[in-house]
Scaffold this motif. Sequence first.
Motif, PDB file in Angstrom:
ATOM      1  N   ALA A 745       0.837  -1.201   0.000  1.00  0.00           N
ATOM      2  CA  ALA A 745       0.000   0.000   0.000  1.00  0.00           C
ATOM      3  C   ALA A 745       0.871   1.249   0.000  1.00  0.00           C
ATOM      4  O   ALA A 745       1.964   1.267   0.587  1.00  0.00           O
ATOM      5  CB  ALA A 745      -0.927   0.004   1.216  1.00  0.00           C
ATOM      6  N   ASP A 746       0.388   2.283  -0.673  1.00  0.00           N
ATOM      7  CA  ASP A 746       1.013   3.606  -0.686  1.00  0.00           C
ATOM      8  C   ASP A 746       0.022   4.620  -0.130  1.00  0.00           C
ATOM      9  O   ASP A 746      -1.202   4.418  -0.197  1.00  0.00           O
ATOM     10  CB  ASP A 746       1.394   4.033  -2.105  1.00  0.00           C
ATOM     11  CG  ASP A 746       2.391   3.105  -2.775  1.00  0.00           C
ATOM     12  OD1 ASP A 746       2.971   2.271  -2.059  1.00  0.00           O
ATOM     13  OD2 ASP A 746       2.567   3.212  -4.002  1.00  0.00           O
ATOM     14  N   ILE A 747       0.542   5.711   0.389  1.00  0.00           N
ATOM     15  CA  ILE A 747      -0.310   6.796   0.855  1.00  0.00           C
ATOM     16  C   ILE A 747       0.405   8.113   0.616  1.00  0.00           C
ATOM     17  O   ILE A 747       1.646   8.166   0.601  1.00  0.00           O
ATOM     18  CB  ILE A 747      -0.683   6.637   2.348  1.00  0.00           C
ATOM     19  CG1 ILE A 747      -1.828   7.581   2.717  1.00  0.00           C
ATOM     20  CG2 ILE A 747       0.530   6.818   3.242  1.00  0.00           C
ATOM     21  CD1 ILE A 747      -2.438   7.298   4.073  1.00  0.00           C
ATOM     22  N   GLY A 748      -0.359   9.158   0.371  1.00  0.00           N
ATOM     23  CA  GLY A 748       0.265  10.451   0.125  1.00  0.00           C
ATOM     24  C   GLY A 748      -0.716  11.592   0.287  1.00  0.00           C
ATOM     25  O   GLY A 748      -1.914  11.392   0.528  1.00  0.00           O
ATOM     26  N   ILE A 749      -0.195  12.787   0.110  1.00  0.00           N
ATOM     27  CA  ILE A 749      -1.015  13.994   0.200  1.00  0.00           C
ATOM     28  C   ILE A 749      -0.432  15.042  -0.734  1.00  0.00           C
ATOM     29  O   ILE A 749       0.791  15.079  -0.962  1.00  0.00           O
ATOM     30  CB  ILE A 749      -1.085  14.504   1.650  1.00  0.00           C
ATOM     31  CG1 ILE A 749      -2.251  15.498   1.811  1.00  0.00           C
ATOM     32  CG2 ILE A 749       0.238  15.085   2.111  1.00  0.00           C
ATOM     33  CD1 ILE A 749      -2.629  15.743   3.256  1.00  0.00           C
ATOM     34  N   ARG A 750      -1.301  15.851  -1.306  1.00  0.00           N
ATOM     35  CA  ARG A 750      -0.880  16.901  -2.239  1.00  0.00           C
ATOM     36  C   ARG A 750      -1.613  18.190  -1.890  1.00  0.00           C
ATOM     37  O   ARG A 750      -2.809  18.170  -1.571  1.00  0.00           O
ATOM     38  CB  ARG A 750      -1.203  16.478  -3.678  1.00  0.00           C
ATOM     39  CG  ARG A 750      -0.724  17.457  -4.724  1.00  0.00           C
ATOM     40  CD  ARG A 750      -0.924  16.916  -6.146  1.00  0.00           C
ATOM     41  NE  ARG A 750      -2.312  16.823  -6.562  1.00  0.00           N
ATOM     42  CZ  ARG A 750      -2.987  15.703  -6.716  1.00  0.00           C
ATOM     43  NH1 ARG A 750      -2.400  14.536  -6.463  1.00  0.00           N
ATOM     44  NH2 ARG A 750      -4.252  15.718  -7.104  1.00  0.00           N
ATOM     45  N   TYR A 751      -0.885  19.291  -1.947  1.00  0.00           N
ATOM     46  CA  TYR A 751      -1.487  20.580  -1.620  1.00  0.00           C
ATOM     47  C   TYR A 751      -1.146  21.579  -2.717  1.00  0.00           C
ATOM     48  O   TYR A 751       0.032  21.848  -2.989  1.00  0.00           O
ATOM     49  CB  TYR A 751      -0.983  21.092  -0.276  1.00  0.00           C
ATOM     50  CG  TYR A 751      -1.591  22.408   0.156  1.00  0.00           C
ATOM     51  CD1 TYR A 751      -2.969  22.577   0.210  1.00  0.00           C
ATOM     52  CD2 TYR A 751      -0.783  23.482   0.507  1.00  0.00           C
ATOM     53  CE1 TYR A 751      -3.537  23.775   0.609  1.00  0.00           C
ATOM     54  CE2 TYR A 751      -1.337  24.692   0.901  1.00  0.00           C
ATOM     55  CZ  TYR A 751      -2.718  24.835   0.955  1.00  0.00           C
ATOM     56  OH  TYR A 751      -3.274  26.034   1.343  1.00  0.00           O
ATOM     57  N   ALA A 752      -2.166  22.107  -3.361  1.00  0.00           N
ATOM     58  CA  ALA A 752      -2.003  23.100  -4.418  1.00  0.00           C
ATOM     59  C   ALA A 752      -2.419  24.462  -3.885  1.00  0.00           C
ATOM     60  O   ALA A 752      -3.548  24.629  -3.409  1.00  0.00           O
ATOM     61  CB  ALA A 752      -2.828  22.726  -5.649  1.00  0.00           C
ATOM     62  N   THR A 753      -1.527  25.431  -3.954  1.00  0.00           N
ATOM     63  CA  THR A 753      -1.799  26.768  -3.443  1.00  0.00           C
ATOM     64  C   THR A 753      -1.065  27.773  -4.321  1.00  0.00           C
ATOM     65  O   THR A 753      -0.649  27.453  -5.439  1.00  0.00           O
ATOM     66  CB  THR A 753      -1.366  26.877  -1.975  1.00  0.00           C
ATOM     67  OG1 THR A 753      -1.728  28.147  -1.461  1.00  0.00           O
ATOM     68  CG2 THR A 753       0.127  26.658  -1.809  1.00  0.00           C
ATOM     69  N   LYS A 754      -0.891  28.986  -3.813  1.00  0.00           N
ATOM     70  CA  LYS A 754      -0.114  30.007  -4.516  1.00  0.00           C
ATOM     71  C   LYS A 754       0.862  30.641  -3.550  1.00  0.00           C
ATOM     72  O   LYS A 754       0.564  30.828  -2.372  1.00  0.00           O
ATOM     73  CB  LYS A 754      -1.028  31.072  -5.130  1.00  0.00           C
ATOM     74  CG  LYS A 754      -1.786  30.596  -6.365  1.00  0.00           C
ATOM     75  CD  LYS A 754      -2.479  31.747  -7.086  1.00  0.00           C
ATOM     76  CE  LYS A 754      -3.114  31.269  -8.382  1.00  0.00           C
ATOM     77  NZ  LYS A 754      -3.740  32.383  -9.144  1.00  0.00           N
ATOM     78  N   ALA A 755       2.033  30.977  -4.076  1.00  0.00           N
ATOM     79  CA  ALA A 755       3.052  31.693  -3.320  1.00  0.00           C
ATOM     80  C   ALA A 755       3.524  32.854  -4.188  1.00  0.00           C
ATOM     81  O   ALA A 755       3.932  32.639  -5.326  1.00  0.00           O
ATOM     82  CB  ALA A 755       4.222  30.776  -2.965  1.00  0.00           C
TER      83      ALA A 755
END
Length: 795
Positions: A745-755
């Motif tokens: 199993a794999d697990i992850g997280i992604r966050y798209a924002t602006k800088a």
Amino acid sequence: MSHPRSRPTAPVLAVALAIAAWSAPSVHAQPAPAAQTGGTFSIAVPAQPLGPALNELARQARLQLMVHPDLVAGRSAPAVAGNLTARQALDRLLVNSGLSASVDGSAVVIRITSAISDSSTLPAVLVTAALESDSTAALQKEGTAADGYRAKTISSVGALGSMSLQDTPFSISVVPRELIQNIQAQSPDDIYKLNPSTRTTTPQITSWAPAVNIRGFDGYNTAEDGLRRNYNHAAVVEDKERVEILNGLSGFLFGAAPPGGMINSVYKRPTIERLNSVTVGNYGGSQTYVHGDFGGLFDEAGRVGYRLNVVKQEGGTAIDDQKINRTLVSAAVDWQVTDKLLLEFNGVYNKYRTSGTSAYWFFNGVPHGRAPDAKRNWSQPWINDEFENTKLLSKATYRLNDNVTLRGAYMRDNIDRPVQDHTLNNVSSLEGFNQLRQRSGRTKDAFTAASAMADISFNTGPLAHKLTLGYYMYSDKSWSTDYAPSTGYVGPYPFNAPTYVPEAEFPPNTDRGYYAGRVTNTNYVIGDNIQFNDQWSVLLGLNRSTIRTQTLNSSGERTQADYDKSRNSPSVSLVLKPVPWLSTYASYIEGLEQGGIAPDTASNARTILAPMVSKQKEIGLKATVGDLLLTTALFDIEKAYEFTDSGNVYTQNGRQNHKGIEFSASGKITSKWSVVAGVTSLDAKIKGSDFNGKSPQNVAKVIAKIYSEYELPVPGLTLTGGIYYTVRQWADAANTDRLPAVTTADIGIRYATKAAGKPLTLRLNVANVANKSYWLNSYYTGAPRSVAFSAQMQF
């Protein structure tokens, strides 16, 4: 070709429409008189992506077409054939697309249907040019995370070129660019793990060419932009737009190849809008890297564009004392010379060095026990592999007239391997193993591939034809060495922990290398995609394939007889599309492949066996249900059986038959939940030979995978993960040694924002969360837990 850099407001758009309708020149033909557009035309437009379909209709009906690529991106058009008015043909092409056509004389404007149109968000109108740059832009917009990674187009169905995925009578899946980015793939192994129909056979980190198992058959089944090659060491993925995976025989489409399938890697092309993207991160362990991806246009007219990918990676992997150091520079230039002629160029430099490459395990008369600790390096830290690759690729597409398109391509790939060390662990007792370390001298390869194809559209009565005919080839010239000293088998060593020894003192290499021979495959192909009506079509094909091989030793003498074998390989597929969202097909295809190469452990090591003929029957279904693409296929494949006999001779005897069913799903289950999933169930048996009735070695009867993403309530935050299951498989040909089933199993997280006003994406992925040690197959262990993270900024 001129492209707008921004979208005008509604009043400006209205003025632009008026000016365009009266003054813009037709990009397909001179505008027909208004009275003529009311007449009928002989129309023959095959099923394909909507953008190219509209362009084709505009040429055949002599229309002046105005449409923005954003409107047609990701949409498909059904086949349209017959004597029709322009309005009738347009209505049929746009059915169920959510778009409508406004016709004024010879000018046609494509809009969103009034029921869902919002004039404040209507894209700017663009007078399209006639060639592939529009198709490239549409391809770049497919398979995004927002669409659940669902692709609609295949860029290269071998000799046939681009086709609609749903209307293609073959089992094909696509791993698009955004999915490759979001799983933070660094080699084909990461893609094979995710894709529902593939399994890694030989991991890239072993110093051998990465091999893949599809439908239970192993092979080095690779192509780049539709051009075949024998194999590919140290493959990279950062410069690829997508990876297209064909399940099953590909002889008619790609020439001589193993029957499992074909992996076609598609290079990134120039972008219309300027692209500047920089990613910094870690692929796991201490493998830090930086990846720059840059694209845009050189000129205001939009005729010449560029794409540049640069990667530098260095550091240790998740396996102890194993390191990767690599540099990639990959450039692409597209030149729209005229509205009829497009030239595409690629240049790639790839330098790849690995230390502590993973060992090959060989069990000699004893069963596989528990897999050794995957975190440990069961090779030696000083075992090295160096690889330097320079590649040039060029393609030309020329639309001779409304009915004839000419396509040509050429690729030259030079490979230099100054050092290649290998480690073999021989297990003849459950108490320990013996280890051999070997160093080989410099070897080289020169791969070439080329194609010259013609696509011809015409009608015979009510039937619409798209005839494809031409020539394609690939070859591998190799230079080898007699310098291959080894330590012999030393040991035994225990299984509880690796035993490291000082670097062996191999004798100096005074060998200058020699020309070792060549393998060439040439193919003459003819195919006819016949459209009977909107529901029925048939694809007929014939490939005259020839394999020639020559093998020489350092004295220039042939080590075995040359062979020159040819065969006609037919293909026939019947397609029924009862409704626009559903396609069914039945197909039969044959293929020729080069015989296998005896492994180094056999007494006839590196001997090339005779060519083999494979046959496949398949029935399939593809359905677009909401935002999901669902596919299933029943298949039956048979080929010659190759194995190492009781006298340790690698030979051909008997037949290998694989029957099975596969299912896959990709897209959106809900607006926030995406899946890429599938399962393959196999019944694989040997007919004849010493192993009659046995199951083939390293063939799993069931593999099931699901990769999923869910958008959390926090804007821009997405949870990712996957579960991958492989059922038990036999580790020997006699079916006395069985490897256990494994689930990772794999697990992850992604966050798209602006800088600072610029898009910023942060990614974290944990592979093999439980850090499970397992046998990938009878020869290699699976990868341990690794943590990859990155930050990508676009500006």
